[in-house]
Design an enzyme around this catalytic site. Structure first.
Site, short mmCIF file in Angstrom:
data_model
loop_
_atom_site.label_atom_id
_atom_site.label_comp_id
_atom_site.label_asym_id
_atom_site.label_seq_id
_atom_site.Cartn_x
_atom_site.Cartn_y
_atom_site.Cartn_z
N ILE A 123 1.29 -0.68 -0.87
CA ILE A 123 0.17 -0.56 0.07
C ILE A 123 -0.93 0.30 -0.55
CG2 ILE A 123 -0.54 0.30 2.33
CD1 ILE A 123 2.36 -0.20 3.26
N GLN A 156 -2.85 -1.63 -3.14
CA GLN A 156 -3.76 -2.58 -2.53
C GLN A 156 -4.99 -1.87 -1.95
OE1 GLN A 156 -4.46 -5.68 -2.15
NE2 GLN A 156 -5.92 -5.48 -0.46
N GLU A 157 -4.78 -0.70 -1.37
CA GLU A 157 -5.88 -0.01 -0.69
C GLU A 157 -6.80 0.74 -1.65
OE1 GLU A 157 -6.33 -1.17 2.01
OE2 GLU A 157 -5.26 -0.25 3.67
N SER A 158 -6.24 1.35 -2.68
CA SER A 158 -7.08 2.22 -3.52
C SER A 158 -6.82 2.10 -5.01
CB SER A 158 -6.85 3.68 -3.12
OG SER A 158 -5.53 4.09 -3.47
#
Length: 499
Positions: free
Chosen positions: A326, A329-331
């Site tokens: 996660i 994917q986010e940063s």
């Protein structure tokens, strides 16, 4: 919201099957003589060749895989204990089934072509190979399909047909494709054919690193390995489609018939297709160049954050590699990342959510990771208890991206579309419709960019697959969050610690 009554409720039972069916695992095939039928012996003995799709230790300590889920459900329906026996190769599986020391053989076995099935002593052996041999095993109907493919190193020459490989060496290992390889060898004697005693992922690794130029592997193995080994690709199919099936001794005809009836029912109601989709990727979910960046950052950035993910797992029970996926994917593991909407930080948590979770500094990775893990745990806990894993996790990820309210709107829409609102594979089909006026006008929260959570979940799952292949699990204190039998979890811990 009440789900529609459907035979697809079978899928929800897979999550509890491990707890309700006694499960024992041993490393070597049993030494005893032929077993009595399962209804007489009081247990179903399944010998399996482990693999990343069919049989492997899952992130919460329980066994996972397509064959595991299916066999567990069958055993649960038949109300019989289940015992898995691990074999070192597909040939060892067939030999054990043929001798009657196991009732059923599984683990990504390929059913021989119909014309040669009666002569099959080894996976894929032809009548010419075993002339005059009596049938050693019988086969169930197919579970999934695959084909042999020729793979090559992406920095080398990509052949378009067999004759482009004259003078080259082509390696192969899987006896399942013996008929196709025999035909190719006879038609193309100018190729140097090399049989290696190695599993498919080992061949893929050697082609990817340049040790081998070309090899023949199954299309499922190639698909699963696509984003783990980055420097290989598929050149062309090396034969026609084959069916993945289970091997049964001819002495257990009733068992084979019962298995066929079981698979036929799951095929009719769609459960089998959904399980195949769960474990076998239909297409690449990460572009190669993106996967290359991920591999590099696993080496350079992940080590400095691994302890944060471990700590968050211990506090919340959310598996650390999923949290890392996660975060990537986010940063892309950049603690100072800022989205186009102004959301900042490692896990891209909104300020409203951060405030509710007590986050004081959005740019502190430790606070970010723990808050995101707590938030994902909250979302999972708020979903109806009947939603089983892994659907529960995928839906919670969608809610993590777009909100629980929009997820509920999508589940209601799925029910209206005569789909199952408790299956992510059905919900993801209707989520994008929430961007269309004729659909969002009826939704409680109205318009939603429904394609966004679908893409988010797909990409997190793809990154997670890579991390599962490359990073070890984290075991301390995990027993609080797992329903794995204590004995089985301890065995898995010992095996992993010994690697």
């Amino acid at each position: 919201m009440r789900p529609p009554r459907s035979a697809l409720a079978i899928a929800a039972a897979f999550a509890v099957a491990a707890a309700s069916i006694p499960l024992f695992v041993q490393k070597d095939a049993p030494k005893s003589t032929s077993l009595p039928p399962p209804d007489e012996s009081g247990e179903l003995v399944v010998i399996v060749h482990p693999g990343p799709v069919v049989y492997y230790p899952g992130p919460n300590g329980t066994l996972a895989g397509l064959d595991v889920d299916l066999v567990r459900e069958f055993a649960m329906e038949e109300k019989m204990p289940l015992r898995f026996v691990v074999a070192a190769s597909a040939a060892a599986v067939i030999a054990a089934v043929a001798s009657g020391t196991a009732h059923l053989g599984a683990g990504g076995l390929f059913r021989p072509p119909p014309a040669t099935e009666a002569d099959a002593r080894l996976p894929g052996a032809t009548g010419a190979d075993r002339a005059g041999a009596r049938p050693a095993v019988t086969w169930t109907s197919g579970i999934a399909s695959a084909e042999p493919v020729l793979i090559y190193n992406r920095d080398g020459y990509k052949p378009a047909r067999w004759r482009d490989l004259d003078g080259e060496t082509v390696a192969y290992a899987d006896d399942a494709f013996a008929p196709e390889i025999a035909i190719a060898r006879a038609a193309h004697p100018a190729i140097a054919w090399q049989r290696l005693a190695a599993p498919a992922d080992a061949l893929i690794s050697q082609v990817s690193d340049g040790t081998l130029g070309y090899a023949i592997v199954g299309s499922i193995a190639a698909s699963v390995a696509r984003n783990v080994y980055l420097d290989f690709d598929v050149a062309f199919p090396a034969g026609g489609a084959r069916e993945v099936a289970w091997a049964v001794s001819p002495r257990y005809a009733k068992l084979r018939d019962d298995l066929d009836a079981f698979l036929a029912r799951l095929r009719r109601d769609g459960t089998l297709a959904r399980l195949v989709e769960r474990y076998i990727p239909a297409s690449p979910q990460i572009q190669r160049i993106d996967a290359g960046v991920l591999h590099e950052r696993v080496k350079t950035l992940l080590p400095q954050y691994r302890a944060l993910f471990h700590d968050a797992q211990e506090r919340t029970g959310i598996e650390w590699r999923l949290l890392a996926a996660i975060a990537y994917q986010e940063s892309q593991w950049d603690s100072a990342a800022t989205s186009e909407t102004g959301v900042r930080g490692f896990m891209q948590i909104t300020e409203e959510t951060a405030k509710r979770l007590g986050v004081r500094n959005l740019l502190d990775p430790a606070e970010n990771v723990l808050a995101a893990a707590r938030y994902l745990r909250e979302l999972k806990d708020k979903l109806p208890s009947r939603i089983a894993e892994p659907e529960r996790t995928w839906m919670a990820l969608a809610a993590f991206n777009i909100g629980l309210g929009h997820l509920e709107d999508a589940r209601i829409l799925a029910q209206r579309q005569k789909l199952d609102p408790d299956l992510w594979t059905d919900v993801k089909k209707v989520f994008p419709l929430l961007a269309l006026p004729e659909y969002f006008a009826q939704a409680r929260l109205g318009y939603a960019r429904g394609g966004m959570p679908v893409a988010f979940v797909d990409r997190v799952r793809a990154y997670y697959d890579v991390l599962l292949a490359q990073e070890r699990p984290h075991w301390p204190r995990l027993r609080r969050f797992t329903d794995a039998p204590e004995r089985e979890l301890s065995r898995l811990e010992r095996e992993i610690a010994g690697k």
